[in-house]
Write an enzyme that holds these catalytic residues in place. Structure first.
Site, short mmCIF file in Angstrom:
data_model
loop_
_atom_site.label_atom_id
_atom_site.label_comp_id
_atom_site.label_asym_id
_atom_site.label_seq_id
_atom_site.Cartn_x
_atom_site.Cartn_y
_atom_site.Cartn_z
N HIS A 79 -5.70 14.55 20.25
CA HIS A 79 -6.63 15.62 20.64
C HIS A 79 -7.70 15.12 21.59
O HIS A 79 -8.73 15.77 21.76
CB HIS A 79 -7.26 16.25 19.39
CG HIS A 79 -6.29 17.06 18.59
ND1 HIS A 79 -6.54 17.48 17.30
CD2 HIS A 79 -5.05 17.52 18.88
CE1 HIS A 79 -5.50 18.17 16.85
NE2 HIS A 79 -4.58 18.20 17.78
N GLY A 100 -6.42 12.54 5.30
CA GLY A 100 -7.62 13.32 5.62
C GLY A 100 -7.39 14.44 6.59
O GLY A 100 -8.24 14.71 7.43
N1 APR Z 1 -11.50 11.72 2.11
C1 APR Z 1 -10.25 12.21 2.36
N2 APR Z 1 -10.01 13.46 2.81
C2 APR Z 1 -11.09 14.24 3.00
C3 APR Z 1 -12.41 13.81 2.74
C4 APR Z 1 -12.59 12.49 2.28
N3 APR Z 1 -13.80 11.99 2.02
N4 APR Z 1 -13.25 14.85 3.01
C5 APR Z 1 -12.49 15.88 3.41
N5 APR Z 1 -11.18 15.51 3.39
C6 APR Z 1 -10.01 16.31 3.74
C7 APR Z 1 -10.09 17.76 3.37
O1 APR Z 1 -9.55 17.93 2.06
C8 APR Z 1 -9.18 18.40 4.42
O2 APR Z 1 -7.83 18.36 3.96
O3 APR Z 1 -9.93 16.27 5.15
C9 APR Z 1 -9.31 17.47 5.62
C10 APR Z 1 -10.15 18.05 6.74
O4 APR Z 1 -9.44 19.15 7.24
P1 APR Z 1 -9.95 19.80 8.61
O5 APR Z 1 -11.43 19.99 8.54
O6 APR Z 1 -9.07 20.97 8.88
O7 APR Z 1 -9.69 18.67 9.70
P2 APR Z 1 -8.34 18.34 10.44
O8 APR Z 1 -7.16 18.48 9.54
O9 APR Z 1 -8.53 17.01 11.09
O10 APR Z 1 -8.27 19.46 11.60
C11 APR Z 1 -7.22 19.31 12.55
O11 APR Z 1 -8.22 21.04 13.90
O12 APR Z 1 -10.02 22.03 14.89
C12 APR Z 1 -8.97 21.19 15.10
O13 APR Z 1 -8.99 19.58 16.76
C13 APR Z 1 -9.47 19.84 15.49
O14 APR Z 1 -8.41 17.74 15.09
C14 APR Z 1 -8.87 18.92 14.46
C15 APR Z 1 -7.73 19.72 13.90
#
Ligand code: APR
Length: 241
Positions: free
Chosen positions: A114, A181
């Site tokens: 990304h 994560g």
């Molecule tokens: N340890 C492990 N996992 C965690 C923690 C932690 N301390 N805190 C939160 N999480 C997990 C949550 O349970 C969730 O499953 O991290 C995940 C975060 O999810 P999102 O906020 O949706 O992030 P992500 O999956 O990276 O989003 C993907 O969406 O908006 C776009 O480009 C953006 O790269 C991003 C993509």
């Protein structure tokens, strides 16, 4: 004990950087709960109101400066080094994150699908460069000298993620796929687990709580990345499983 090489592909998301103080997107209080991605993270939004989009990324860049890796980032860098040094198979870390915490932790076989918040590119000449400064419409491109062309080197919604050819080639040969994560809500990343399973890989989800595609994983270990990831890496290096 597996006999041949074991190729590993790790996919990380915002959750691995949460304990380093960087926000996630879809959790309570997450970035997309506070800000509308359609207003800030699309090419149309940038065309419509460049100042608003640049201000948003300038603030996120400032928030990133000074952030440091946590034990989860470091454990993945340790696994990569051990895997490559021992010639145990290929290793690729694909991150959806635009922070530089994997680099700071020492990860090298790394692909930012990304983009990267600490890189800026010029839409007029294509110049791509490391950058920690605010991007403003009046700032000239260090490549072509023109103003008005600079944008964050970040993939917005509706744009094609980076490195997909390399990622899908790796997924065809993968033996172990680990998602760390990530909520499994944004494609194409959320579909990688299916590609890995089709290649016959063992698949593991390491997140705080189950993601949207959690049921597809062979193994699910839930908890904070800074605890769960080092434990899993230690187990992998000590027992091979
Ligand atoms: N340890 C492990 N996992 C965690 C923690 C932690 N301390 N805190 C939160 N999480 C997990 C949550 O349970 C969730 O499953 O991290 C995940 C975060 O999810 P999102 O906020 O949706 O992030 P992500 O999956 O990276 O989003 C993907 O969406 O908006 C776009 O480009 C953006 O790269 C991003 C993509």
């Amino acid at each position: 004990m597996s006999i041949g090489p074991e190729n590993i592909l790790i996919l990380t998301g915002a959750g691995i950087s949460a304990e380093s103080g960087l926000g996630t997107f879809r959790e309570k209080g997450g970035l997309w709960e506070r800000f509308d991605p359609q207003e800030l993270a699309t090419p149309e939004a940038f065309k419509r109101d460049p100042d608003k989009v640049l201000d948003f990324y300038n603030a996120r860049r400032k928030n990133l400066i000074g952030a440091t890796p946590n034990p989860a980032h470091r454990a993945l860098a340790e696994l990569e080094l051990a895997w490559i040094m021992a010639g145990r198979g290929d290793f690729l870390l694909v991150t959806q994150n635009i922070d530089d915490l994997h680099e700071q932790a020492g990860s090298a076989q790394l692909l930012h699908m990304h983009g990267e918040l600490l890189k800026t590119r010029c839409q007029l000449c294509g110049h791509l460069f490391a950058d920690t400064e605010d991007i403003t419409p009046g700032r000239p491109c260090p490549g072509c000298g023109k103003v008005g062309g600079l944008r964050p080197h970040v993939v917005w919604f509706g744009e094609v993620p980076l490195g997909l050819d390399q990622i899908y080639a790796a997924l065809e040969q993968v033996d172990l796929f680990v998602a760390v994560g990530t909520s499994g809500t944004v494609y194409p990343a959320a579909g990688f687990v299916q590609e890995a399973k089709a290649a016959g890989a063992w698949t593991i989800e390491l997140t705080l709580e189950p993601g949207e595609v959690s049921d597809l994983f062979d193994e699910r270990i839930h908890g904070p990345a800074s605890a769960v990831v080092p434990d899993w890496v230690r187990r992998k290096l000590e027992t091979g499983s």
